[in-house]
Motif scaffolding. Structure first.
Motif, short mmCIF file in Angstrom:
data_model
loop_
_atom_site.label_atom_id
_atom_site.label_comp_id
_atom_site.label_asym_id
_atom_site.label_seq_id
_atom_site.Cartn_x
_atom_site.Cartn_y
_atom_site.Cartn_z
N ILE A 722 75.34 107.45 43.05
CA ILE A 722 75.31 106.74 41.78
C ILE A 722 74.23 107.36 40.90
N LEU A 723 74.56 107.67 39.68
CA LEU A 723 73.61 108.28 38.76
C LEU A 723 73.33 107.36 37.59
N HIS A 724 72.03 107.25 37.25
CA HIS A 724 71.58 106.49 36.09
C HIS A 724 70.84 107.47 35.18
N ILE A 725 71.44 107.78 34.05
CA ILE A 725 70.89 108.82 33.19
C ILE A 725 70.65 108.26 31.80
N GLY A 726 69.44 108.50 31.26
CA GLY A 726 69.14 108.03 29.91
C GLY A 726 68.26 108.99 29.16
N GLY A 727 68.49 109.11 27.87
CA GLY A 727 67.65 109.98 27.07
C GLY A 727 66.21 109.53 27.04
N VAL A 728 65.93 108.25 27.28
CA VAL A 728 64.57 107.73 27.38
C VAL A 728 64.27 107.25 28.80
N ALA A 729 65.14 106.43 29.40
CA ALA A 729 64.92 105.93 30.75
C ALA A 729 66.20 105.96 31.54
N GLY A 730 66.11 106.39 32.81
CA GLY A 730 67.29 106.39 33.66
C GLY A 730 67.69 105.00 34.08
N ALA A 731 66.74 104.24 34.66
CA ALA A 731 67.04 102.88 35.10
C ALA A 731 65.79 102.04 35.07
N ILE A 732 65.94 100.79 34.64
CA ILE A 732 64.92 99.76 34.79
C ILE A 732 65.56 98.67 35.62
N PHE A 733 64.91 98.30 36.71
CA PHE A 733 65.59 97.47 37.70
C PHE A 733 65.52 95.98 37.42
N SER A 734 64.36 95.50 36.98
CA SER A 734 64.20 94.06 36.87
C SER A 734 62.97 93.75 36.03
N GLY A 735 62.63 92.46 35.94
CA GLY A 735 61.46 92.07 35.17
C GLY A 735 61.71 92.14 33.68
N ASP A 736 60.94 91.36 32.91
CA ASP A 736 61.08 91.40 31.46
C ASP A 736 60.65 92.77 30.95
N SER A 737 61.54 93.42 30.19
CA SER A 737 61.31 94.80 29.79
C SER A 737 61.72 95.00 28.34
N SER A 738 61.29 96.15 27.79
CA SER A 738 61.66 96.46 26.40
C SER A 738 61.61 97.96 26.16
N ILE A 739 62.47 98.40 25.24
CA ILE A 739 62.43 99.76 24.72
C ILE A 739 62.48 99.62 23.20
N THR A 740 61.41 100.07 22.54
CA THR A 740 61.27 99.83 21.11
C THR A 740 60.93 101.11 20.37
N ASN A 741 61.65 101.36 19.27
CA ASN A 741 61.39 102.52 18.43
C ASN A 741 61.35 103.81 19.24
N CYS A 742 62.37 104.01 20.04
CA CYS A 742 62.46 105.21 20.86
C CYS A 742 63.71 106.01 20.44
N HIS A 743 63.65 107.32 20.66
CA HIS A 743 64.68 108.20 20.12
C HIS A 743 64.97 109.33 21.09
N ALA A 744 66.22 109.72 21.15
CA ALA A 744 66.63 110.91 21.90
C ALA A 744 67.48 111.76 20.98
#
Length: 960
Positions: A722-744
């Motif tokens: 299984i592959l998790h691919i992201g221009g900023v993050a591949g995978a975030i598993f759990s917990g309160d999270s955020s991605i803000t003002n990010c660019h690829a």
């Protein structure tokens, strides 16, 4: 005498004793020609013990002897009840008058006594046999009265609060400011109990109290016995450390009375100058060898030695044969003092050990080892530890500054059968302690271990620390540069390999260092007929394995590994962060390329940090840092269900259960997983432009300006990888999270042979596909986590192209659970393909569950190709409690099936909630049909039923 007493207040003058009276009359043995004298030190007339009414009691101690008329007694017989009473026996009958002296060894002749120039430190007291007393009796029947001849100066010294290091104090020196005699021969008047100076020699104008111990935050007491007299211009005490650094305190005019303790104010040791006992100049290799020979023979024991090199030291066959390591002798211990190389070079030295064995409270500076020299540690059978380096093996409370090594350091064929061996290898220093500083040093030589080295482990333990400057650092390394190759092939349980430091502890720091040398590791997991090796390899451009802060460091060197270890951690700055303390990383940059091509089981690679453990990494602000180079992974272990890879241009994987925080990172580091064998299978793979994977993460103001791609072209069907691919993050598993003002801005691509979906179908089959997206591969994908929180993705953009072979692909997020995606836009083209089963392509999100997509737009060409293809202008697949609001799509959208829609490709509703689409608009073509005001409502959803309201036509114009 033993002196037992407590601390008194600063500036106090405390009575030691006025005189000491007899306890009993003397007894002259009537037979046997023997004299016995009993002397009591009474409570009321003496002092040195607990402070009582300004006095301290004096006690006799084992081994005390007195002299009467120059005849030395036997050792004291101390009263078992009262240690202030002792009997002294003499062979023969002594005749009056009696001239009595304590201690006996001070007696020189009938008119002369000798006060020692050196007094040994005694905890809680002055030195044994250091405080003289004298008495005189004219005839039998008179009591013996002992009078003190000296005073005592008491110092209380502690470590300076602002000093990170703890000085090893060598001694205390006492001098009268008017050149008074304080040691050596004095004329004595026993009846008057007075001493008169008898020498003008400079050596007799100083008393030294030795110590050789460390200070700390609590004051250490020192007591120096000096002649009682008037010091018309006062006196000066000098505190010296083992490197010759000193601090002085002076008094005005003062009279030190007999039997008085003069207590000076408590103070911190803050050196202001340097003083040495012996100065040596070295101008040739032969002179260096001669000095080392004398030092190792013990000629300089107890002295602060200053060595000045005044010319290049050129070795030849004879001087190489005579070479010995400085201080490599059991009875001389550590070298203490200073060595100034003057930037002259050791040339043509061919050594099988370091230049210096071990140093304590020493300064090494401006020592240069030329490239014509070499240090080869060959075929050493070591027990629990092996140390190897060019300059020095171990440092304690020392400073090494401005030193340069250009010689190769090689460890070859060394073995150990110890159950937990350690190996420390550094270009300059093998190991430092917590109080050492390595500053402004450079290494240009290759620092290498060969594949013939191994440890026969009783278990999967044993460790190697391998660094360009320092192998194992527990102190401070700053302003250092490595340009030499770091080549590691040693086989052991665990390794830390770094361009500057191999491994650093929680007491250490690493600042302002640069690595330009290449690093490589080619160690193997299994060594014939021994236990499993190399479970953990940590390779870092600056530091391999760290529990310490790292700041303002730069790696420019390439990192290449071909090892087949079980767990590999590689980082452009640090391979792995581990330890009890938080590890702060500040202003670090990497431009070095990272390439791994070996059959590893778990591989974690980061442009800054390969991996982290526990809660050790605070918020990481990369403002102003350079994140460049490249990450290329071409090998993973074949056919292992545990095999995993995680890589990112900043962090490969954060294994903690806390939130990873990364901000202000701009990356040009490409990340590529390529050329994996056909037979390889792996549990999971995570590639992210900034972070490969993390338990929870807050990522803000970050940009990835390079490709993130899996380039393996497979036609083989399977479901374990299984592959998790992201221009900023591949995978975030759990917990309160955020991605803000990010660019690829570049290509994001997956190519592998997973073919299935992520949800549970009517038959109860759960599908797990790849997830690929311009910003985030997945959040909440693994339902095994106890608590899956919420994620917000806001103000993010993707302008590169996305190619997703087999699985979910999207412009912003591949899969989102409990998420809000808002104010994001996509302008890159999206392509999904699979020779087997499902493919999904969504303009903003591929698959979303219990999530909201709002105020986003996509202007892209979107195509999904397979026998079960899905495509959506905003989302490919919405499941259960999901919604799309105020979003827009414009472009050419198509799929090989009819599962496509201008907003959503496929919908699955839950029993208690229906997917909703509100106030969305789209235009262009969908499934080859031009979108018009007449058909826009019917083309919003491909497969399934959603609640759709407010759909409108969009011409692709984005309002400024």
């Amino acid at each position: 005498m033993k002196n037992i007493f407590k601390t008194v207040a600063a500036f106090a003058a405390v009575v030691l004793a006025g005189c000491t009276t007899d306890f009993n009359d003397e007894i002259i043995a009537p037979e046997g020609g023997k004299t016995s004298v009993t002397i009591g030190l009474t409570d009321t007339r003496t002092s040195l013990g607990d402070l009582v009414e300004g006095k301290r009691k004096v006690y006799w101690s084992e081994g005390d002897q007195i002299a009467i008329n120059g005849v030395t007694s036997e050792a004291a017989k101390i009263d078992e009840v009262n240690a202030g009473v002792a009997t002294f026996d003499f062979e023969g009958v002594l005749n009056h008058p009696y001239s009595v002296l304590y201690p006996a060894e001070m007696y020189k002749d009938g008119a002369t006594v000798t006060l020692p120039a050196t007094q040994a430190y005694t905890q809680g007291s002055f030195a044994v046999d250091a405080a003289p007393m004298a008495g005189y009796t004219a005839s039998a029947g008179e009591g013996i009265v002992l009078h003190h001849l000296a005073a005592v100066v008491r110092l209380q010294v502690k470590q300076a609060a602002e000093n990170a290091d703890i000085h090893d104090i060598n001694r205390i020196e006492f001098r009268g400011n008017n050149g008074e005699q304080v040691s050596g021969d004095f004329t004595i008047d026993y009846a008057a109990a007075t001493l008169t100076s008898a020498s003008t020699a400079d050596a007799d104008k100083v008393v030294k109290a030795t110590f050789n111990g460390s200070l700390n935050e609590n004051a250490t007491e020192f007591f120096v016995v000096v002649p009682a007299r008037e010091y018309a211009q006062g006196f000066t005490v000098r505190v010296l450390d083992n490197a010759g650094h000193y601090m002085e305190l002076s008094t005005p005019a003062v009279t030190l009375a007999k039997g008085e303790i003069k207590a000076m104010p408590e103070f911190e040791f803050k050196p202001t100058g340097t003083s040495v006992d012996t100065e040596i100049t070295v101008a040739s290799a032969a002179e260096w060898n001669a000095f080392v020979q004398k030092y190792n023979a013990g000629e300089y024991i107890g002295k602060i030695v200053s060595v000045k090199i005044t010319a290049d030291l050129v070795f030849d066959d004879d001087t190489n044969a005579a070479f010995k390591t400085l201080g490599d002798s059991e009875h001389v211990g550590d070298f203490k003092g200073q060595i100034d190389g003057g930037n002259f070079a050791f040339k043509n030295l061919k050594a099988n050990d370091a230049l210096i064995h071990q140093i304590s409270s020493t300064v090494l500076k401006n020592i240069v080892i030329d490239s014509t020299s070499s240090f080869t540690f060959s075929n050493i059978e070591f027990d629990d530890a092996l140390y190897a380096s060019a300059l020095c093996l171990n440092t304690f409370s020392s400073t090494v500054t401005g030193c340069v090594n250009k010689a190769n350091v090689t460890v070859d064929g060394c073995t150990s059968e110890h159950s937990g061996p350690e190996m420390h290898l550094g270009g300059l220093i093998a190991r430092t302690d917590a109080n050492s500083v390595i500053s402004g040093c450079e290494n240009f030589g290759k620092v290498e271990t060969t594949s013939t080295n191994h440890t026969k482990l009783a278990a999967q333990i044993g460790e190697m620390r391998h660094g360009g400057i320092v192998g194992y650092n527990r102190g401070q390394v700053e302003n250092c540069t490595n340009e030499g190759q770091i080549v590691s092939a040693f086989n052991c349980g665990r390794k830390g390999v770094g361009g500057i430091v191999g491994r650093g502890t929680g007491t250490s720091t690493l600042n302002n260092c640069i690595n330009k040398g290449t690093l490589s590791d080619s160690s193997i997991r299994i060594y014939e007929n021994v236990n499993d090796h190399n479970r953990w390899i940590h390779v870092g451009g600056i530091e391999g394995f760290a529990a310490n802060p790292i700041s303002n460091c730069t790696n420019e060197g390439a990192i290449n590994t071909t090892t087949n270890v079980k767990i590999l951690h590689i980082g452009g700055i640090v391979g792995r962060i581990n330890g009890e303390n938080s590890v702060v990383l500040t202003k670090n940059s990497n431009t070095g390329a990272i390439h791994h091509n070996g059959q590893t089981r778990q591989t974690f690679v980061g442009g800054i940090v390969g991996s982290t453990d526990g809660k050790q990494l605070p918020a990481l602000d990369l403002e102003g840092c350079t994140i460049g180079g490249s990450i290329l992974i071409e090998g993973l272990e074949q056919s292992a269900a545990q095999t995993m890879v995680s890589a990112g241009s900043v962090i490969g994987i954060d294994n903690s259960t806390s939130t990873t925080v990364v901000s202000n990172a701009t990356s040009t580091c490409s990340i590529t997983l390529a050329n994996i064998k056909d037979v390889s299978q792996y549990k999971a793979g995570y590639l992210g432009g900034i972070i490969g994977s993390a338990y929870a993460a807050n990522i803000s103001n970050c940009t990835q300006n390079a490709d993130v791609a899996v380039t393996v072209n497979r036609s083989k069907k399977g479901s374990s990888n299984i592959l998790h691919i992201g221009g900023v993050a591949g995978a975030i598993f759990s917990g309160d999270s955020s991605i803000t003002n990010c660019h690829a801005t570049k290509l994001v691509k997956t190519w592998n042979y997973t073919v299935v979906d992520f949800y549970t179908d009517a038959a109860g089959v759960t599908y797990t596909p790849n997830v690929t997206a311009g910003i985030l591969g997945s959040y909440g994908y693994d339902k095994s986590y106890d608590t899956i929180g919420n994620i917000t993705i806001n103000d993010c953009t993707f302008s590169g192209d996305l190619v997703n072979y087999r699985g979910h692909g999207a412009g912003i997020a591949g899969y989102v659970l409990n998420g809000t995606v808002s104010n994001c836009n996509v302008t890159g083209n999206l392509y999904a393909d699979s020779a087997y089963g499902y493919t999904f392509a969504g303009g903003i999100v591929s698959a979303a569950e219990n999530s909201t997509i709002t105020d986003c737009w996509c202007k892209s060409k979107i195509h999904s190709k397979s026998t079960s293809a899905h495509a959506g202008g905003i989302a490919a697949f919405l499941v259960y409690k999901a919604s799309v609001k105020n979003c827009a799509y414009y472009g050419d959208l198509s799929a090989e099936t009819t599962n496509y829609g201008g907003v959503v490709g496929r919908v699955i509703n839950s029993a208690d909630a229906t997917v909703t689409i509100e106030n969305c608009k789209f235009g262009g073509t969908v499934g080859g049909t031009a979108i018009t005001a007449d058909n826009v409502a019917s083309k919003a959803v491909g497969l399934g039923t959603a609640t759709v309201t407010g759909t409108a036509l969009w011409d692709g114009t984005v309002a400024e």
